[in-house]
Design a protein around this motif. Structure first.
Motif, PDB file in Angstrom:
ATOM      1  N   PHE A 215       0.844  -1.183  -0.295  1.00 39.41           N
ATOM      2  CA  PHE A 215       0.089   0.006   0.086  1.00 39.41           C
ATOM      3  C   PHE A 215       0.787   1.229   0.195  1.00 39.41           C
ATOM      4  O   PHE A 215       0.156   2.407  -0.610  1.00 39.41           O
ATOM      5  CB  PHE A 215      -0.984   0.032   1.166  1.00 39.41           C
ATOM      6  N   PRO A 216       1.904   1.500   0.829  1.00 35.49           N
ATOM      7  CA  PRO A 216       2.803   2.566   0.401  1.00 35.49           C
ATOM      8  C   PRO A 216       3.309   2.657  -1.101  1.00 35.49           C
ATOM      9  O   PRO A 216       3.041   3.965  -1.571  1.00 35.49           O
ATOM     10  CB  PRO A 216       4.054   2.341   1.268  1.00 35.49           C
ATOM     11  N   ALA A 217       3.329   1.755  -1.720  1.00 38.82           N
ATOM     12  CA  ALA A 217       3.692   1.794  -3.544  1.00 38.82           C
ATOM     13  C   ALA A 217       2.297   2.240  -3.940  1.00 38.82           C
ATOM     14  O   ALA A 217       2.344   3.138  -4.981  1.00 38.82           O
ATOM     15  CB  ALA A 217       4.208   0.460  -3.653  1.00 38.82           C
ATOM     16  N   LEU A 218       1.230   1.553  -3.603  1.00 35.96           N
ATOM     17  CA  LEU A 218      -0.015   1.947  -4.120  1.00 35.96           C
ATOM     18  C   LEU A 218      -0.151   3.385  -4.085  1.00 35.96           C
ATOM     19  O   LEU A 218      -0.745   4.179  -5.057  1.00 35.96           O
ATOM     20  CB  LEU A 218      -1.134   1.274  -3.394  1.00 35.96           C
ATOM     21  N   HIS A 219      -0.018   4.187  -3.162  1.00 32.57           N
ATOM     22  CA  HIS A 219      -0.226   5.570  -2.741  1.00 32.57           C
ATOM     23  C   HIS A 219       0.433   6.256  -3.573  1.00 32.57           C
ATOM     24  O   HIS A 219       0.258   7.196  -4.500  1.00 32.57           O
ATOM     25  CB  HIS A 219       0.020   5.927  -1.455  1.00 32.57           C
ATOM     26  N   PHE A 220       1.909   5.914  -4.064  1.00 33.30           N
ATOM     27  CA  PHE A 220       2.467   6.588  -4.921  1.00 33.30           C
ATOM     28  C   PHE A 220       2.157   6.482  -6.277  1.00 33.30           C
ATOM     29  O   PHE A 220       2.225   7.310  -7.349  1.00 33.30           O
ATOM     30  CB  PHE A 220       4.045   6.090  -4.732  1.00 33.30           C
ATOM     31  N   SER A 221       1.455   4.995  -6.641  1.00 34.55           N
ATOM     32  CA  SER A 221       1.039   4.998  -8.088  1.00 34.55           C
ATOM     33  C   SER A 221      -0.369   5.714  -8.134  1.00 34.55           C
ATOM     34  O   SER A 221      -0.388   6.250  -9.284  1.00 34.55           O
ATOM     35  CB  SER A 221       0.717   3.127  -7.926  1.00 34.55           C
ATOM     36  N   CYS A 222      -1.026   5.995  -7.142  1.00 38.98           N
ATOM     37  CA  CYS A 222      -2.263   6.921  -7.173  1.00 38.98           C
ATOM     38  C   CYS A 222      -1.793   8.139  -7.461  1.00 38.98           C
ATOM     39  O   CYS A 222      -2.429   8.833  -8.277  1.00 38.98           O
ATOM     40  CB  CYS A 222      -3.002   6.862  -5.783  1.00 38.98           C
ATOM     41  N   MET A 223      -0.966   8.657  -6.820  1.00 37.18           N
ATOM     42  CA  MET A 223      -0.398  10.150  -7.087  1.00 37.18           C
ATOM     43  C   MET A 223       0.319  10.120  -8.540  1.00 37.18           C
ATOM     44  O   MET A 223       0.033  11.327  -9.347  1.00 37.18           O
ATOM     45  CB  MET A 223       0.742  10.594  -5.991  1.00 37.18           C
ATOM     46  N   LEU A 224       0.913   9.131  -9.124  1.00 33.36           N
ATOM     47  CA  LEU A 224       1.376   9.025 -10.343  1.00 33.36           C
ATOM     48  C   LEU A 224       0.359   9.063 -11.450  1.00 33.36           C
ATOM     49  O   LEU A 224       0.458   9.808 -12.355  1.00 33.36           O
ATOM     50  CB  LEU A 224       2.240   7.892 -10.613  1.00 33.36           C
ATOM     51  N   THR A 225      -0.754   8.240 -11.167  1.00 34.21           N
ATOM     52  CA  THR A 225      -1.824   8.161 -11.968  1.00 34.21           C
ATOM     53  C   THR A 225      -2.448   9.937 -12.199  1.00 34.21           C
ATOM     54  O   THR A 225      -2.800  10.097 -13.233  1.00 34.21           O
ATOM     55  CB  THR A 225      -3.035   7.263 -11.747  1.00 34.21           C
ATOM     56  N   ALA A 226      -2.502  10.281 -11.083  1.00 35.70           N
ATOM     57  CA  ALA A 226      -2.994  11.756 -10.989  1.00 35.70           C
ATOM     58  C   ALA A 226      -2.416  12.483 -11.779  1.00 35.70           C
ATOM     59  O   ALA A 226      -2.706  13.319 -12.767  1.00 35.70           O
ATOM     60  CB  ALA A 226      -3.138  12.107  -9.459  1.00 35.70           C
TER      61      ALA A 226
END
Length: 774
Positions: A690-701
């Motif tokens: 999930f820490p990587a997921l949150h960076f992935s969400c910001m990358l998607t944004a």
């Protein structure tokens, strides 16, 4: 083309002034600012609503609440304990409990235990939910400061708000909420510092750098996986210093000032914070556990001697081992076990069938007591001690180790050990010890052990309690009594450590410490000189934590393969959390996971294409110049100051540069928080992603912001863009929200009757993959 900084500044000012003369910008800026605050307020409300919904359901112990709830109780009761994670996160959870009135009396023994009639449980969950809610506005602000794109910032907030697994992990009493928050706060600190780079050594520059360092210290106080965000910040810092080192007009003194500022704020400040948190941890915990399984063997005698209630706290006992003395033997290896035996035998299927078990036990116990006997003479006094002048055990002596509660002696077999096949088997040989008169016996050769003091020989007074390191070598088999580091099966060996006979006497596992000596016929002495200091305890604590962490191996092939890292980005499996008349499954929002995966593939292409286009275009016009002022480099596109350059194009280029720069660092942050799990030889679970997921969400944004702010406006007319972009945005956000509404009850939990049945599941129609357990 070479131009001076002053000329460049004049040109930039003229272009900016011309752009600002169009009028109406003040109203647009105020409107945009108002929109920004409204969006931030909206996302704060949504974050709180999604995290606090059903926060008291079930009002029972859920998953790892059983783990961390115990620790909160130990903190409140000042009881020392061992954990593989650092101390800050547990102290923060304890603070929530303390402020909520929790007294640390709930056992948290296992999942499903009710919280009824216990005060302060809900405030702990609410504290975690509050920290989890802060992820949403923090993501919004971080992406805004990184890109100055409302589209990107809004998308980041929406993705974090409606991510189901994140909601589940941040509403229970776990370390994940503070871990997620401080990881994102560390990255936010890096962004704030990056934005202050044009004004080095100004007050805001120092505050931003110190803030980033403090957040790094906090995240390292939660879990050691915080090291990944430390690597992100470290990589940025090294890159930034490398660029400064190459600037010809930057003096060596200024460069060294930059270097020392970063050392102070990004190394010294986090280190001081970490040590301070450890000092608080140690100050609070000063009592030893009174229950079984206290893991006392993990700590050196000097460490244990400072824990109230420990058997060797302020201990006074004989200093040297004599024949007839009763002793406890602790393996000298890190986290070494105590030599232990009991009235249980090895399984009939092994070569040790029906032989008494000799094991390693991690806590003090009456079955750890052994008497040191002469090789051929039994005690002659009624209390089972030898009469006459005490004879000290010296280097080279042969002894027998008699287990007093099972009336047996330690023996070595020529057969292989059960778990570690290249070692020899150790077992208990029945022996009837005579206590009324001295008896000369003919012992079996495999029950004799030669004493070898590592620093010996030391004369007659050889084996010193708590200080000497001793080997017990069986001359008959030519091997040393050892701990193999393996564990016996729980079914018949109760998970105890395996005690073997090892031919490699150079290994530390063949060394033993005499921890306690019981002999009423000898004078006692104190051992206060062996108590360890603060820094010794600090170092030992981290050695133990590292050792225990390295031993968290998968215990079953099925468990290990269910949660492999390659499954995480595609959400191929879920993780069942709670299933006692109420079922909670750790599960992500499928739309977010799959969109993130697609955008992860798109982002590198955007970086390459943008870099290629921008460099080729600028180089063809001869417009790139690198200038420097106040120790900061600026790459500026040179233009003739004719006033023909429109403000729209200028802002468009700067926005693109910010978005592309954001992609670089978010991609790095994602991979540094994801890829290392492929190389970890330990148990890994879905929540590690999930820490990587949150960076992935910001990358998607950021990618989405690039599409709607840069890519589409360049390819569509203004009229078409005014229709297409809102439609795409609405569809994107709608998919995320609909997916949340469909699957959120999996994460929040739902009432069940009986055991889970995939064929009769309430959610079987939306279970797109068979591995989704709901």
């Amino acid at each position: 083309m070479n131009i001076t900084y002053d000329a460049m500044s004049k040109c930039a000012k003229e272009v900016t002034d011309q752009g600002n003369c169009s009028g109406g910008d003040g109203g647009y800026g105020a409107k945009r600012l108002l929109t920004w605050w409204r969006l931030l307020g909206l996302f704060v409300v949504l974050a709180l609503a999604t995290r606090f919904y059903c926060i008291d359901t079930p009002y029972n112990v859920v998953w790892d609440e059983a783990h961390f709830g115990k620790m909160i109780g130990w903190y409140l009761n000042r009881t020392f304990f061992l954990d593989v994670h650092p101390f800050g996160g547990k102290l923060l959870l304890t603070l929530f409990g303390y402020l909520g009135g929790y007294n640390g009396t709930h056992s948290f023994e296992m999942p499903s235990l009710p919280f009824d009639d216990y005060v302060g449980i809900l405030p702990m969950r609410m504290g975690c939910a509050l920290i989890g809610s802060a992820l949403v506005p923090l993501a919004f602000i971080t992406i805004w400061q990184l890109t100055e794109s409302l589209s990107a910032a809004t998308t980041a907030a929406i993705l974090i708000t409606f991510e189901i697994g994140t909601i589940t992990l941040t509403k229970f009493i776990l370390l994940d909420p503070p871990l997620f928050f401080f990881i994102m706060a560390s990255f936010h600190g890096l962004v704030v510092f990056h934005n202050q780079q044009r004004r080095p050594f100004a007050l805001k520059w120092w505050l931003a750098l110190t803030y980033c360092g403090m957040m790094l210290g906090c995240v390292m106080c939660i879990k050691f996986v915080g090291l990944f965000v430390v690597l992100v910040v470290g990589t940025y810092t090294a890159h930034d210093l490398f660029l400064k080192f190459g600037q010809p007009r930057l003096s060596l003194l200024t460069f060294l000032s930059h270097l020392m500022a970063r050392v102070l704020c990004l190394i010294v400040v986090p280190a001081v914070l970490y040590v301070a948190v450890y000092a608080i941890h140690e100050k609070i915990l000063y009592k030893t556990k009174t229950t079984a399984g206290a893991d006392e063997s993990c700590w050196s005698p000097g460490f244990q001697m400072q824990l109230e209630g420990n058997p060797i706290y302020n201990v006074t006992q004989p200093k040297y081992v004599t024949y007839g003395s009763i002793v406890t033997l602790r393996n000298a290896h890190l986290c070494g076990v105590y030599l232990h035996s009991h009235n249980h035998t090895y399984p009939n299927t092994s070569t040790a069938a029906n032989r008494q078990q000799v094991t390693g036990f991690p806590a003090k116990d009456h079955n750890n007591l052994f008497r040191i006997l002469f090789p051929e003479e039994d005690p002659d006094k009624s209390d089972s001690f030898y009469s006459g002048r005490p004879e000290y055990v010296s280097h080279g002596d042969w002894v027998r180790l008699h287990h007093i509660f099972t009336n047996s002696v330690i023996a070595c077999s020529t057969n292989r050990s059960i778990m570690t096949r290249d070692h020899k088997l150790i077992y208990g040989e029945p022996y009837n010890l005579t206590s009324k008169e001295s008896v000369i016996v003919k012992p079996a050769p495999n029950t004799l052990w030669e004493v070898q003091i590592e620093d010996g020989p030391e004369g007659n007074l050889g084996v010193s309690a708590l200080e000497s390191r001793v080997r017990f070598v069986c001359p008959y088999v030519k091997c040393g009594l050892s701990w193999s580091l393996s564990s016996l099966p729980v079914t018949w060996g109760f998970g105890h450590g395996e005690i073997t006979c090892n031919r490699n006497l150079r290994q530390k596992r063949t060394s033993w410490i005499v921890e306690q000596i019981f002999n009423p016929h000898l004078p006692n002495t104190t051992f206060k000189h062996l108590q360890t200091g603060f820094w010794s305890r600090f170092w030992e604590t981290h050695q133990v934590m590292t050792f225990i962490n390295s031993r968290l191996k998968p215990r079953g092939r099925d468990l290990y393969t269910q949660h492999r890292p390659w499954m995480w980005p595609l959400l191929l499996r879920s993780h069942m959390w709670y299933d006692v008349s109420y079922r909670i499954v750790l599960f992500g929002n499928p739309a977010i996971f799959w969109i993130n995966f697609i955008f992860l593939l798109v982002a590198p292409g955007i970086l390459v294409a943008t870099a290629f286009r921008m460099r080729r275009a600028a180089a063809a016009r001869g417009e790139i110049n690198v200038i420097m002022k106040d120790g900061v480099s600026y790459e500026i596109a040179t233009r003739h100051c004719t006033g023909e350059k429109s403000r729209v194009d200028k802002n468009d280029n700067s926005s693109e540069e910010r978005l592309v720069n954001a992609l670089r660092w978010l991609l790095l942050a994602y991979f540094l928080h994801y890829v290392p799990f492929y190389f970890m030889n330990r148990i890994v679970y879905f929540h590690h992603y999930f820490p990587a997921l949150h960076f992935s969400c910001m990358l998607t944004a950021v990618v989405f912001g690039y599409i709607v702010d840069i890519w589409l406006p360049r390819r569509l007319s203004a009229q078409r863009a005014s229709v297409v972009i809102p439609a795409i945005t609405t569809a994107f956000y709608g998919i995320v929200c609909v997916s949340f509404l469909v699957y959120c009850h999996v994460g929040y939990g739902h009432v069940t009757v009986g055991e889970f049945n995939p064929d009769n599941s309430t959610f079987r129609r939306v279970r797109l993959l068979e591995e989704w357990e709901f």
